[in-house]
Scaffold this active site. Structure first.
Site, PDB file in Angstrom:
ATOM      1  N   GLU A   1     -16.666   6.337 -59.866  1.00 56.36           N
ATOM      2  CA  GLU A   1     -16.094   5.572 -58.761  1.00 56.36           C
ATOM      3  C   GLU A   1     -16.993   5.712 -57.538  1.00 56.36           C
ATOM      4  OE1 GLU A   1     -14.446   3.401 -56.142  1.00 56.36           O
ATOM      5  OE2 GLU A   1     -13.515   3.413 -58.138  1.00 56.36           O
TER       6      GLU A   1
ATOM      7  N   ASP B   1     -22.609   5.330 -57.587  1.00 52.62           N
ATOM      8  CA  ASP B   1     -22.732   3.981 -58.100  1.00 52.62           C
ATOM      9  C   ASP B   1     -22.775   4.006 -59.628  1.00 52.62           C
ATOM     10  OD1 ASP B   1     -23.665   1.012 -57.347  1.00 52.62           O
ATOM     11  OD2 ASP B   1     -24.822   1.713 -59.067  1.00 52.62           O
ATOM     12  N   ALA B   2     -22.029   3.099 -60.256  1.00 51.57           N
ATOM     13  CA  ALA B   2     -21.923   3.100 -61.712  1.00 51.57           C
ATOM     14  C   ALA B   2     -23.268   2.863 -62.382  1.00 51.57           C
ATOM     15  CB  ALA B   2     -20.921   2.039 -62.158  1.00 51.57           C
TER      16      ALA B   2
ATOM     17  N   ASP C   1     -14.412  -1.598 -65.629  1.00 51.89           N
ATOM     18  CA  ASP C   1     -13.282  -2.137 -64.873  1.00 51.89           C
ATOM     19  C   ASP C   1     -13.584  -1.991 -63.389  1.00 51.89           C
ATOM     20  OD1 ASP C   1     -10.844  -3.209 -64.209  1.00 51.89           O
ATOM     21  OD2 ASP C   1      -9.732  -1.344 -64.505  1.00 51.89           O
TER      22      ASP C   1
END
Length: 301
Positions: free
Chosen positions: A124, A151-152, A172
């Site tokens: 997240e 950051d993903a 998601d």
């Protein structure tokens, strides 16, 4: 920090009430704002009404996460129910989970209820979202459930460099109002695919209609070729893929029925979800989204 060559199982899924997949759970009114916090990225609201609590990013934005107060096993939003169908493509139960996008933490907590030994990593960007998930949505970390505030795409690249792999990955990280464009490109999905084991499953919460849906499909197909889609009420569709060979529909049905007993915890039946499952039609004549061409937010419905 995860060691080199760790094989992880990444899952992104939620449950549904039997016979209620068609949207009954979402029909409630939110009347009271019980908490508000402004972060570097968004205005986070916690709103309640009719026994439900939801997280929203601004008063006029869609619900990000909802729970029924006092009933943690009740998965409320339709897209979260559909994400559990990721398990229907898995030949065996995943051992570790990677979830890109936390929201209120409903999904990792559902997976924890499903399997206390499952290893779960959530990613997240916003630390304020993590704090609100903990304070208002019962999100709890433990020795096997870890939160990575970053950051993903950076996280995915780190795991790629370390040679880590996952059995199931859930994306998601989008909503109806904004998409992190670097998380919806061919290059990013190639990085995600490299994290999957040979029978690893990807599930992504995406959009069901409009120009963006066609570009999404073309981009996922450019990396995973054949996809399943699961259309859910509320404007969401779930895209489902495996790293290598896509399982046949009879195999999916067999896997799904094997999950029915365990997913009864969430009152989720394969008979409710499987009729919504279909092959994603081939996107023809649609430009693939790339790091050089990624106008995702301009394509929003």
């Amino acid at each position: 920090m995860m060691p080199q060559q760790m094989v992880a199982a990444a899952v992104l899924v939620l449950g549904a009430a039997g016979g209620a997949v068609a949207g009954q759970d979402e029909k409630f009114q939110l009347t009271d704002t019980v908490y508000q916090q402004k972060s570097l990225y968004r205005n986070i609201l916690v709103v309640e009404g009719e026994g439900y609590r939801c997280m929203k990013f601004g008063r006029f934005h869609a619900r990000q996460t909802c729970i029924q107060i006092g009933q943690p096993q009740r998965l409320v939003l339709n897209y979260t129910k559909g994400l559990l169908a990721a398990l229907y493509l898995a030949e065996q139960a995943p051992r570790r989970v990677l979830i890109l996008g936390l929201g209120g933490g409903v999904m990792p907590m559902a997976l924890r209820m499903l399997d206390a030994d499952m290893e779960i990593d959530t990613v997240e960007l916003d630390p304020a979202v993590v704090k609100v998930a903990q304070s208002h949505f019962s999100y709890q970390e433990d020795a096997r459930l870890r939160t990575h505030v970053q950051d993903a795409r950076v996280f995915v690249r780190q795991q790629q460099r370390r040679g880590n792999q996952y059995d199931l990955v859930l994306i998601d990280a989008f909503d109806r109002d904004y998409i992190p464009e670097h998380l919806l490109t061919r290059e990013f999905l190639q990085q995600v695919r490299s994290l999957l084991t040979p029978t690893g499953v990807l599930a992504a919460n995406t959009f069901a209609a409009g120009a963006l849906a066609r570009h999404e499909a073309a981009t996922y197909q450019a990396v995973f070729d054949q996809l399943y889609q699961l259309d859910m009420d509320g404007g969401n569709r779930i895209l489902l893929a495996r790293r290598d060979a896509r399982p046949s529909l009879p195999d999916v049905q067999r896997y799904a029925q094997a999950w029915d007993k365990r997913l009864a915890l969430f009152r989720l039946l394969s008979a409710d979800l499987l009729p919504r499952l279909a092959l994603q039609p081939r996107a023809v004549g649609v430009k693939v989204l790339t790091d050089q061409y990624s106008p995702s937010n301009l394509l929003l419905p």
